[in-house]
Scaffold this motif. Structure first.
Motif, PDB file in Angstrom:
ATOM      1  N   LEU A  41      46.777  64.261  72.167  1.00 29.24           N
ATOM      2  CA  LEU A  41      46.640  64.635  73.570  1.00 29.24           C
ATOM      3  C   LEU A  41      45.167  64.775  73.936  1.00 29.24           C
ATOM      4  CD1 LEU A  41      48.815  65.254  75.640  1.00 29.24           C
ATOM      5  CD2 LEU A  41      48.356  67.664  75.269  1.00 29.24           C
ATOM      6  N   ALA A  42      44.411  65.438  73.063  1.00 28.14           N
ATOM      7  CA  ALA A  42      42.988  65.637  73.339  1.00 28.14           C
ATOM      8  C   ALA A  42      42.272  64.296  73.434  1.00 28.14           C
ATOM      9  CB  ALA A  42      42.367  66.502  72.248  1.00 28.14           C
ATOM     10  N   VAL A  43      42.603  63.389  72.507  1.00 32.84           N
ATOM     11  CA  VAL A  43      41.963  62.076  72.525  1.00 32.84           C
ATOM     12  C   VAL A  43      42.349  61.329  73.788  1.00 32.84           C
ATOM     13  CG1 VAL A  43      41.886  59.831  71.379  1.00 32.84           C
ATOM     14  CG2 VAL A  43      41.801  61.924  70.032  1.00 32.84           C
ATOM     15  N   PHE A  44      43.641  61.443  74.165  1.00 35.31           N
ATOM     16  CA  PHE A  44      44.097  60.777  75.381  1.00 35.31           C
ATOM     17  C   PHE A  44      43.325  61.294  76.591  1.00 35.31           C
ATOM     18  CE2 PHE A  44      46.795  61.254  79.158  1.00 35.31           C
ATOM     19  CZ  PHE A  44      46.911  59.924  79.508  1.00 35.31           C
ATOM     20  N   VAL A  45      43.215  62.631  76.723  1.00 29.24           N
ATOM     21  CA  VAL A  45      42.504  63.198  77.873  1.00 29.24           C
ATOM     22  C   VAL A  45      41.061  62.714  77.881  1.00 29.24           C
ATOM     23  CG1 VAL A  45      41.655  65.346  78.891  1.00 29.24           C
ATOM     24  CG2 VAL A  45      43.978  65.213  78.043  1.00 29.24           C
ATOM     25  N   TYR A  46      40.460  62.690  76.684  1.00 30.31           N
ATOM     26  CA  TYR A  46      39.065  62.275  76.579  1.00 30.31           C
ATOM     27  C   TYR A  46      38.871  60.829  77.042  1.00 30.31           C
ATOM     28  CZ  TYR A  46      34.518  61.397  74.547  1.00 30.31           C
ATOM     29  OH  TYR A  46      33.208  61.066  74.382  1.00 30.31           O
ATOM     30  N   ILE A  47      39.763  59.931  76.556  1.00 35.10           N
ATOM     31  CA  ILE A  47      39.641  58.516  76.925  1.00 35.10           C
ATOM     32  C   ILE A  47      39.939  58.330  78.403  1.00 35.10           C
ATOM     33  CG2 ILE A  47      40.641  56.230  76.562  1.00 35.10           C
ATOM     34  CD1 ILE A  47      41.087  57.022  73.659  1.00 35.10           C
ATOM     35  N   ALA A  48      41.034  58.966  78.870  1.00 38.06           N
ATOM     36  CA  ALA A  48      41.426  58.815  80.271  1.00 38.06           C
ATOM     37  C   ALA A  48      40.305  59.299  81.180  1.00 38.06           C
ATOM     38  CB  ALA A  48      42.701  59.606  80.546  1.00 38.06           C
ATOM     39  N   GLU A  49      39.642  60.382  80.775  1.00 42.43           N
ATOM     40  CA  GLU A  49      38.598  60.924  81.627  1.00 42.43           C
ATOM     41  C   GLU A  49      37.398  59.988  81.680  1.00 42.43           C
ATOM     42  OE1 GLU A  49      36.572  64.359  80.374  1.00 42.43           O
ATOM     43  OE2 GLU A  49      36.485  65.206  82.378  1.00 42.43           O
ATOM     44  N   SER A  50      37.094  59.372  80.545  1.00 42.30           N
ATOM     45  CA  SER A  50      35.919  58.505  80.546  1.00 42.30           C
ATOM     46  C   SER A  50      36.201  57.193  81.289  1.00 42.30           C
ATOM     47  CB  SER A  50      35.470  58.230  79.111  1.00 42.30           C
ATOM     48  OG  SER A  50      36.508  57.605  78.411  1.00 42.30           O
ATOM     49  N   ILE A  51      37.478  56.811  81.382  1.00 43.44           N
ATOM     50  CA  ILE A  51      37.798  55.605  82.148  1.00 43.44           C
ATOM     51  C   ILE A  51      37.839  55.921  83.643  1.00 43.44           C
ATOM     52  CG2 ILE A  51      39.573  53.881  82.627  1.00 43.44           C
ATOM     53  CD1 ILE A  51      40.407  54.117  79.698  1.00 43.44           C
ATOM     54  N   ASP A  52      38.632  56.932  84.000  1.00 49.05           N
ATOM     55  CA  ASP A  52      38.792  57.236  85.412  1.00 49.05           C
ATOM     56  C   ASP A  52      39.138  58.723  85.572  1.00 49.05           C
ATOM     57  OD1 ASP A  52      39.286  57.357  88.045  1.00 49.05           O
ATOM     58  OD2 ASP A  52      41.153  56.209  88.002  1.00 49.05           O
ATOM     59  N   PRO A  53      38.159  59.559  85.964  1.00 46.25           N
ATOM     60  CA  PRO A  53      38.404  61.006  86.046  1.00 46.25           C
ATOM     61  C   PRO A  53      39.406  61.373  87.130  1.00 46.25           C
ATOM     62  CG  PRO A  53      36.065  60.474  86.211  1.00 46.25           C
ATOM     63  CD  PRO A  53      36.795  59.195  86.309  1.00 46.25           C
ATOM     64  N   THR A  54      39.675  60.458  88.074  1.00 45.10           N
ATOM     65  CA  THR A  54      40.623  60.817  89.132  1.00 45.10           C
ATOM     66  C   THR A  54      42.027  60.332  88.821  1.00 45.10           C
ATOM     67  OG1 THR A  54      40.132  58.788  90.322  1.00 45.10           O
ATOM     68  CG2 THR A  54      38.837  60.723  90.909  1.00 45.10           C
ATOM     69  N   MET A  55      42.227  59.858  87.594  1.00 46.68           N
ATOM     70  CA  MET A  55      43.558  59.401  87.207  1.00 46.68           C
ATOM     71  C   MET A  55      44.566  60.530  87.398  1.00 46.68           C
ATOM     72  SD  MET A  55      44.698  57.933  83.532  1.00 46.68           S
ATOM     73  CE  MET A  55      43.541  56.592  83.444  1.00 46.68           C
TER      74      MET A  55
END
Lengths: 312, 313
Positions: A41-55
């Motif tokens: 989950l932490a890795v997912f949040v980290y990757i998702a945030e670096s791609i698009d913080p407004t996801m």
């Protein structure tokens, strides 16, 4: 690499053997998968945030419903399962984001404390003499300051500070504070183990073929005490997470991102108004993760080193 | 014995020096600019900054001078004259007012934790392998995993606010005991988890040994065996570990005092952290570590009474 080889006909290393024993403990494996889930989950949040913080899945700023008000937990939509905070932001997403904050801090702090503690402990144990005296002096000084005060003192000073041109604030301040203060335990352990092992035959053999000191320490001695580092690391991780919660609760963490400590701090004053869900969500997230880590850490210790007694 | 105590006291000197050096590095070297800018407010002119630096003594040389910052720092600590806090109250007065409250909180908490967890550990070790032992262990691990803050907040909310069993918040009119009852209780509950687990392993080491079997065999009652024979022999690890619990007590007093509004030194420290009052935090770090060093010394001396085999040469 270890004595187990003598007793076993199969080719099995310490690690192989430990994992075989670990796999037999069903409950510990469940805990392992829970911890792994948190990390994923932490890795997912980290990757998702670096791609698009407004996801949408990680956008904790998004306001649900109209206006700024609390919403009770409801099953209407996934985001309001745990209700919302006073700004109408989903508690579920803040909690999930908190996983990343907590694990990132705890992981970085562990890495820092191992990077300091292991080489210092190894050098002190191996060389002895003045080096040993200095290292022992440093760590007995640190260990004589109650940990909590020390971490807080570091966190206060490292918060919003300009060091060597760069500005230090938020997360780095927190994990530096925890990491710089918590290497004492591992340093002491490694020093003891190295002192115990430096007279053994394999070190003598390495010396006889002309290995350098650093090669003996890093290639011969440290791999033999590596399981101690892992055990220490897995048990220490929980206290790092709890420490992060307390530090961010005190407002010394990153002010702009959700963390469990900030959720608890915001929710604690609202409890008397009947807003129980934010507090409960953060508490349960911490509780499940620490319980799983505690149980898995204990099992790992038993499997890797049955002789090692629980130190705390 | 006296020679040993004197040697231990001498050994405290480098430690205390180290603590002073560390607080100096933290607050005078690394954190100096931060303190100055915080006091100066928004958009300070260089003159204002220099004034504040002068007032706080940050313009003096760091180490190599008679009136350098480090010398002043050490002088303050050695003479227990810590200067003034940001609210102009001398820090030493703050300390004097706070210490009785902190002691009223931590001393019962300390003994409560030790007595409860040692008794529980003896029971768990005696019933080892049964459901009782397993449930105690499970509760301990669960208790250790529950966040400290949640204990305090939920405890305050449910026990004091909803069911009105204790005082919610400190009030000077009431006796200190009625004010401190709930914080003490919470502190004990938090402290038990890890301790029971540790003491249980200690007890398990002892309970399988021959002298316990002999004591049972000659017909002594279970109570006598457990609390006289077993406890006495398990005393040394217990003493070591009680020293290890002290930092946790420290944490307990810090958070508990601030949540329940008890004006002890823990509450003062947290207030100082909130207002970034470096001189107070630095003093508290020093005081807490001195206390810790002294407790370490006491525990080492206690060894002698617990184990006559230990000699002090």
């Amino acid at each position: 690499m270890n004595e187990d080889n003598i007793n076993s006909f199969q080719r099995s290393s310490l690690w192989h053997d430990a994992f075989r024993r670990l796999r037999r403990r069903k409950f510990a494996m469940v805990c392992f998968w829970i911890v792994a889930g948190y990390f994923a989950l932490a890795v997912f949040v980290y990757i998702a945030e670096s791609i698009d913080p407004t996801m949408s899945a990680i956008n904790w700023k998004e306001q649900l419903g109209q206006g700024m008000e609390y919403q009770r937990p409801s099953l209407c939509s996934v985001k309001t399962i745990f209700g919302t905070n006073f700004l109408g932001q989903s508690t579920l997403i803040s909690t999930l984001y908190g996983v990343k904050t907590a694990l990132a801090v705890a992981f970085a702090a562990s890495v820092i404390s191992i990077m300091i503690g292991v080489p210092l402990g190894a050098a002190a144990g191996y060389f002895g003499g003045v080096v040993d005296d200095i290292v022992v002096w440093i760590y007995s000084t640190l260990s004589n300051i109650p940990w909590i005060i020390l971490v807080m003192a570091f966190a206060v000073v490292l918060n919003d500070d300009k060091i060597m041109g760069g500005k230090l604030s938020g997360e780095p301040g927190v994990y530096l504070a925890i990491g710089l203060t918590s290497w004492v335990g591992i340093c002491r352990l490694i020093r003891g183990e190295i002192i115990k092992r430096k007279e053994s035959e394999y070190v003598l053999a390495a010396k006889a073929v002309g290995c350098s000191n650093s090669r003996i320490i890093f290639r011969h001695l440290l791999p033999n005490v590596f399981h101690i580092i892992i055990i220490n690391f897995s048990l220490r991780f929980v206290s790092f997470i709890h420490m992060e919660v307390i530090i961010s609760f005190l407002g010394l963490g990153d002010a702009n991102k959700p963390s469990w400590g900030k959720m608890i701090s915001a929710a604690s004053s609202e409890l008397t108004r009947g807003i129980w869900w934010e507090m409960t969500a953060a508490t349960m997230a911490i509780f499940v993760l620490s319980l799983a880590l505690n149980i898995f850490g204990d099992a790992l210790r038993d499997c890797l080193d049955p002789k090692l007694r629980m130190e705390r | 014995m006296p020679a040993y105590i004197i040697r231990r006291l001498l050994y405290m000197i480098p430690i205390v020096f180290g603590v002073l050096l560390l607080t100096f590095l933290l607050f005078n070297v690394v954190g100096a600019d931060q303190a100055v800018y915080r006091l100066a407010g928004n958009n300070p002119t260089p003159e204002i900054l220099d004034d504040i630096r002068h007032e706080l003594g940050y313009d003096k040389p760091l180490i190599f001078s008679i009136d350098s910052q480090f010398v002043t720092h050490v002088k303050k600590a050695v003479t227990f004259n810590f200067g003034k806090a940001l609210d102009k109250e001398p820090i030493i007065d703050k300390l004097k007012n706070g210490v009785p409250y902190s002691l009223a909180l931590t001393v019962p908490m300390f003994f409560g934790i030790v007595v409860t967890s040692v008794s529980l550990a003896i029971l768990a070790a005696f019933y080892r392998g049964t459901w009782f032992d397993r449930i105690i262990l499970l509760i301990c691990v669960a208790g250790m995993s529950f966040p400290y803050l949640s204990y305090i907040i939920f405890g305050q909310y449910f026990i004091a606010y909803k069911y009105d069993l204790f005082q919610i918040y400190f009030s000077p009119q009431r006796s200190i005991w009625s004010n401190a009852a709930l914080p003490i209780l919470i502190g004990i509950v938090v402290g038990i988890g890890g301790n029971v687990r540790f003491y249980r392993t200690v007890m398990l080491d002892e309970i399988n040994s021959g002298y316990i079997r002999t004591a049972f065999a000659k017909g002594l009652s279970t109570r006598v065996v457990l609390f006289k024979h077993l406890l006495k022999n398990a005393m040394i690890p217990i003493i070591t570990n009680t020293v290890l619990t002290l930092p946790y007590l420290c944490l307990g007093s810090l958070l508990l005092e601030s949540f329940f509004g008890i004006p002890g030194i823990g509450g003062i420290t947290l207030d100082a952290i909130e207002s970034r009052d470096f001189s107070v935090i630095s003093t508290m770090t020093f005081i807490f570590s001195i206390l810790f060093v002294i407790f370490n010394l006491i525990s080492d001396v206690c060894y002698a009474f617990a184990d006559p085999r230990i000699s002090f040469d």
